[in-house]
Design an enzyme around this catalytic site. Structure first.
Site, PDB file in Angstrom:
ATOM      1  N   LYS A  11      -9.741  -5.194  -9.611  1.00  4.78           N
ATOM      2  CA  LYS A  11     -10.824  -4.706  -9.909  1.00  4.78           C
ATOM      3  C   LYS A  11     -10.330  -4.015 -11.363  1.00  4.78           C
ATOM      4  O   LYS A  11      -9.441  -3.989 -11.665  1.00  4.78           O
ATOM      5  CB  LYS A  11     -11.007  -3.409  -9.117  1.00  4.78           C
ATOM      6  CG  LYS A  11     -11.454  -3.703  -7.638  1.00  4.78           C
ATOM      7  CD  LYS A  11     -11.833  -2.396  -6.960  1.00  4.78           C
ATOM      8  CE  LYS A  11     -12.339  -2.781  -5.584  1.00  4.78           C
ATOM      9  NZ  LYS A  11     -12.744  -1.477  -4.562  1.00  4.78           N
ATOM     10  N   TYR A  51     -22.044  -5.649  -3.690  1.00  4.06           N
ATOM     11  CA  TYR A  51     -21.840  -4.430  -2.900  1.00  4.06           C
ATOM     12  C   TYR A  51     -23.315  -3.965  -2.197  1.00  4.06           C
ATOM     13  O   TYR A  51     -23.034  -2.628  -1.791  1.00  4.06           O
ATOM     14  CB  TYR A  51     -21.056  -3.282  -3.616  1.00  4.06           C
ATOM     15  CG  TYR A  51     -19.636  -3.260  -3.635  1.00  4.06           C
ATOM     16  CD1 TYR A  51     -18.767  -3.307  -2.581  1.00  4.06           C
ATOM     17  CD2 TYR A  51     -18.971  -3.324  -4.699  1.00  4.06           C
ATOM     18  CE1 TYR A  51     -17.424  -3.623  -2.327  1.00  4.06           C
ATOM     19  CE2 TYR A  51     -17.452  -3.408  -5.016  1.00  4.06           C
ATOM     20  CZ  TYR A  51     -16.599  -3.523  -3.844  1.00  4.06           C
ATOM     21  OH  TYR A  51     -15.527  -3.715  -3.886  1.00  4.06           O
ATOM     22  N   PHE A  59     -21.485   7.030  -3.014  1.00  3.74           N
ATOM     23  CA  PHE A  59     -20.615   6.562  -4.011  1.00  3.74           C
ATOM     24  C   PHE A  59     -21.140   4.980  -4.744  1.00  3.74           C
ATOM     25  O   PHE A  59     -20.381   4.794  -5.634  1.00  3.74           O
ATOM     26  CB  PHE A  59     -19.185   6.260  -3.467  1.00  3.74           C
ATOM     27  CG  PHE A  59     -19.249   5.606  -2.388  1.00  3.74           C
ATOM     28  CD1 PHE A  59     -19.009   4.015  -2.430  1.00  3.74           C
ATOM     29  CD2 PHE A  59     -18.948   6.049  -0.900  1.00  3.74           C
ATOM     30  CE1 PHE A  59     -18.741   3.359  -1.385  1.00  3.74           C
ATOM     31  CE2 PHE A  59     -18.494   5.227   0.192  1.00  3.74           C
ATOM     32  CZ  PHE A  59     -18.696   4.004  -0.078  1.00  3.74           C
ATOM     33  N   ARG A  87      -5.698  -7.565   4.147  1.00  2.00           N
ATOM     34  CA  ARG A  87      -6.061  -6.226   3.974  1.00  2.00           C
ATOM     35  C   ARG A  87      -4.774  -5.407   4.410  1.00  2.00           C
ATOM     36  O   ARG A  87      -4.560  -4.103   3.815  1.00  2.00           O
ATOM     37  CB  ARG A  87      -6.995  -6.083   5.474  1.00  2.00           C
ATOM     38  CG  ARG A  87      -8.332  -6.610   5.331  1.00  2.00           C
ATOM     39  CD  ARG A  87      -9.365  -6.227   4.496  1.00  2.00           C
ATOM     40  NE  ARG A  87      -9.382  -4.689   4.509  1.00  2.00           N
ATOM     41  CZ  ARG A  87     -10.426  -3.842   3.886  1.00  2.00           C
ATOM     42  NH1 ARG A  87     -11.317  -4.413   3.324  1.00  2.00           N
ATOM     43  NH2 ARG A  87     -10.593  -2.572   3.942  1.00  2.00           N
ATOM     44  N   THR A  93      -7.874   1.818   2.294  1.00  2.00           N
ATOM     45  CA  THR A  93      -9.020   2.122   1.250  1.00  2.00           C
ATOM     46  C   THR A  93      -8.594   3.299   0.324  1.00  2.00           C
ATOM     47  O   THR A  93      -8.662   3.278  -0.927  1.00  2.00           O
ATOM     48  CB  THR A  93     -10.462   2.611   1.786  1.00  2.00           C
ATOM     49  OG1 THR A  93     -10.860   1.546   2.486  1.00  2.00           O
ATOM     50  CG2 THR A  93     -11.689   2.347   0.459  1.00  2.00           C
ATOM     51  N   ARG A 104      -2.429  -0.884  -2.854  1.00  2.00           N
ATOM     52  CA  ARG A 104      -3.221   0.419  -3.056  1.00  2.00           C
ATOM     53  C   ARG A 104      -2.288   1.501  -3.375  1.00  2.00           C
ATOM     54  O   ARG A 104      -2.399   2.548  -4.154  1.00  2.00           O
ATOM     55  CB  ARG A 104      -4.407   0.809  -2.332  1.00  2.00           C
ATOM     56  CG  ARG A 104      -5.457  -0.174  -2.429  1.00  2.00           C
ATOM     57  CD  ARG A 104      -6.409  -0.346  -1.455  1.00  2.00           C
ATOM     58  NE  ARG A 104      -7.873  -0.614  -1.729  1.00  2.00           N
ATOM     59  CZ  ARG A 104      -8.737  -1.191  -0.876  1.00  2.00           C
ATOM     60  NH1 ARG A 104      -8.530  -0.955   0.344  1.00  2.00           N
ATOM     61  NH2 ARG A 104      -9.869  -1.515  -1.512  1.00  2.00           N
ATOM     62  N   ASN A 114      -9.490   1.685  -6.833  1.00  2.00           N
ATOM     63  CA  ASN A 114      -8.479   1.313  -6.021  1.00  2.00           C
ATOM     64  C   ASN A 114      -7.889  -0.030  -6.310  1.00  2.00           C
ATOM     65  O   ASN A 114      -7.425  -0.800  -4.972  1.00  2.00           O
ATOM     66  CB  ASN A 114      -8.869   1.576  -4.561  1.00  2.00           C
ATOM     67  CG  ASN A 114     -10.029   1.131  -3.751  1.00  2.00           C
ATOM     68  OD1 ASN A 114     -10.505   0.200  -4.503  1.00  2.00           O
ATOM     69  ND2 ASN A 114     -10.287   1.198  -2.730  1.00  2.00           N
ATOM     70  N   HIS A 117     -10.244  -5.642  -3.974  1.00  2.00           N
ATOM     71  CA  HIS A 117     -11.190  -5.600  -2.832  1.00  2.00           C
ATOM     72  C   HIS A 117     -10.835  -6.989  -1.923  1.00  2.00           C
ATOM     73  O   HIS A 117     -10.229  -7.843  -2.715  1.00  2.00           O
ATOM     74  CB  HIS A 117     -12.602  -6.067  -3.460  1.00  2.00           C
ATOM     75  CG  HIS A 117     -13.357  -6.411  -2.657  1.00  2.00           C
ATOM     76  ND1 HIS A 117     -14.295  -5.572  -1.502  1.00  2.00           N
ATOM     77  CD2 HIS A 117     -13.781  -7.905  -1.683  1.00  2.00           C
ATOM     78  CE1 HIS A 117     -14.973  -6.453  -0.738  1.00  2.00           C
ATOM     79  NE2 HIS A 117     -14.530  -7.936  -0.925  1.00  2.00           N
ATOM     80  N   GLU A 128     -18.783 -13.858   0.740  1.00  2.00           N
ATOM     81  CA  GLU A 128     -18.210 -13.379  -0.378  1.00  2.00           C
ATOM     82  C   GLU A 128     -17.639 -14.579  -1.286  1.00  2.00           C
ATOM     83  O   GLU A 128     -17.907 -14.415  -2.779  1.00  2.00           O
ATOM     84  CB  GLU A 128     -17.361 -12.005  -0.305  1.00  2.00           C
ATOM     85  CG  GLU A 128     -18.090 -10.903   0.442  1.00  2.00           C
ATOM     86  CD  GLU A 128     -16.900  -9.715   0.570  1.00  2.00           C
ATOM     87  OE1 GLU A 128     -17.405  -8.931   0.969  1.00  2.00           O
ATOM     88  OE2 GLU A 128     -15.723 -10.051   0.639  1.00  2.00           O
TER      89      GLU A 128
HETATM   90  P1  DAT Z   1     -12.639  -1.334   1.410  1.00  2.00           P
HETATM   91  O1  DAT Z   1     -12.747  -1.567  -0.204  1.00  2.00           O
HETATM   92  O2  DAT Z   1     -11.298  -0.884   1.772  1.00  2.00           O
HETATM   93  O3  DAT Z   1     -13.135  -2.485   2.048  1.00  2.00           O
HETATM   94  P2  DAT Z   1     -15.165  -0.113   1.726  1.00  2.00           P
HETATM   95  O4  DAT Z   1     -15.477  -1.408   2.114  1.00  2.00           O
HETATM   96  O5  DAT Z   1     -15.355   0.971   2.936  1.00  2.00           O
HETATM   97  O6  DAT Z   1     -13.501  -0.141   1.349  1.00  2.00           O
HETATM   98  O7  DAT Z   1     -15.740   0.540   0.242  1.00  2.00           O
HETATM   99  C1  DAT Z   1     -15.985  -0.372  -0.824  1.00  2.00           C
HETATM  100  C2  DAT Z   1     -15.446   0.440  -1.899  1.00  2.00           C
HETATM  101  O8  DAT Z   1     -16.238   1.666  -2.123  1.00  2.00           O
HETATM  102  C3  DAT Z   1     -13.958   0.930  -1.889  1.00  2.00           C
HETATM  103  O9  DAT Z   1     -13.109   0.072  -2.071  1.00  2.00           O
HETATM  104  C4  DAT Z   1     -13.981   2.031  -2.832  1.00  2.00           C
HETATM  105  C5  DAT Z   1     -15.445   2.633  -2.856  1.00  2.00           C
HETATM  106  N1  DAT Z   1     -15.446   3.688  -1.748  1.00  2.00           N
HETATM  107  C6  DAT Z   1     -15.229   3.839  -0.412  1.00  2.00           C
HETATM  108  N2  DAT Z   1     -15.293   5.135  -0.160  1.00  2.00           N
HETATM  109  C7  DAT Z   1     -15.423   5.921  -1.071  1.00  2.00           C
HETATM  110  C8  DAT Z   1     -15.459   7.322  -1.306  1.00  2.00           C
HETATM  111  N3  DAT Z   1     -15.434   7.973  -0.206  1.00  2.00           N
HETATM  112  N4  DAT Z   1     -15.597   7.653  -2.468  1.00  2.00           N
HETATM  113  C9  DAT Z   1     -15.937   6.863  -3.554  1.00  2.00           C
HETATM  114  N5  DAT Z   1     -15.762   5.539  -3.532  1.00  2.00           N
HETATM  115  C10 DAT Z   1     -15.564   4.960  -2.321  1.00  2.00           C
HETATM  116 MG    MG Z   2     -15.089  -3.307   2.229  1.00  2.00          MG
END
Ligand code: DAT
Ligand code: MG
Length: 140
Positions: A11, A51, A59, A87, A93, A104, A114, A117, A128
């Site tokens: 990212k 996304y 968010f 993962r 996350t 991370r 973070n 992805h 994807e």
């Molecule tokens: P991951 O990337 O671990 O699969 P996710 O699919 O739940 O996590 O979320 C996608 C992305 O969205 C994550 O990498 C960062 C952002 N995100 C998730 N939860 C968030 C939050 N509470 N505040 C801000 N950004 C967030």
């Molecule tokens: Mg995800």
């Protein structure tokens, strides 16, 4: 264990800090092979399409802005159990919850920024990968 492929993105927070090589080393040390890779600049609309599953989340707008804020490196990782293994190497996350030694834990700046992805299941991995790559670009 079956050989799988998963979609990974390094990212903007990580490309800006010149961490591509250090992150790729983590993948390779875990036995994941980088079978496709390119550096691209996403538009906010493209980030939003990628996304789309999160479009109702509070968010979402911030996430799309962030993903379009600097180049990203999109990759296909291949290996035994690649989806779960990636993962594991990524960590949780929220970097505050990520196990020591994970990408991370070492590199992420916040839950939003973070560093990486990774696809979360075989069906999303397939979708994807084809969002970013044609079959000809993936060389196993
Ligand atoms: P991951 O990337 O671990 O699969 P996710 O699919 O739940 O996590 O979320 C996608 C992305 O969205 C994550 O990498 C960062 C952002 N995100 C998730 N939860 C968030 C939050 N509470 N505040 C801000 N950004 C967030
Ligand atoms: Mg995800």
């Amino acid at each position: 264990m079956a050989t799988e492929r998963t979609l990974s993105i390094i990212k903007p927070d990580a490309t800006k800090r010149n961490l591509t090589g250090k992150i790729n080393a983590k993948f390779e040390e875990a036995g994941l092979r980088i079978v496709a890779q390119k550096r691209i600049q996403l538009s906010k609309a493209q980030a939003g399409a990628f996304y789309a599953v999160h479009k109702e989340r509070p968010f979402y707008d911030e996430l799309c802005e962030f993903m379009a804020s600097a180049p990203v490196v999109v990759q296909v990782l291949e290996g035994d159990n690649a989806i779960a293994k990636n993962r594991e190497v990524m960590g949780a996350t929220n970097p505050a919850d990520a196990d020591a030694g994970t990408i991370r834990a070492e590199f992420a700046e916040s839950v939003g920024e973070n560093s990486v992805h990774g696809s979360d299941a075989p069906d999303t991995a397939k979708e994807e990968i084809s969002f970013f790559f044609s079959g000809l670009e993936i060389v196993g």
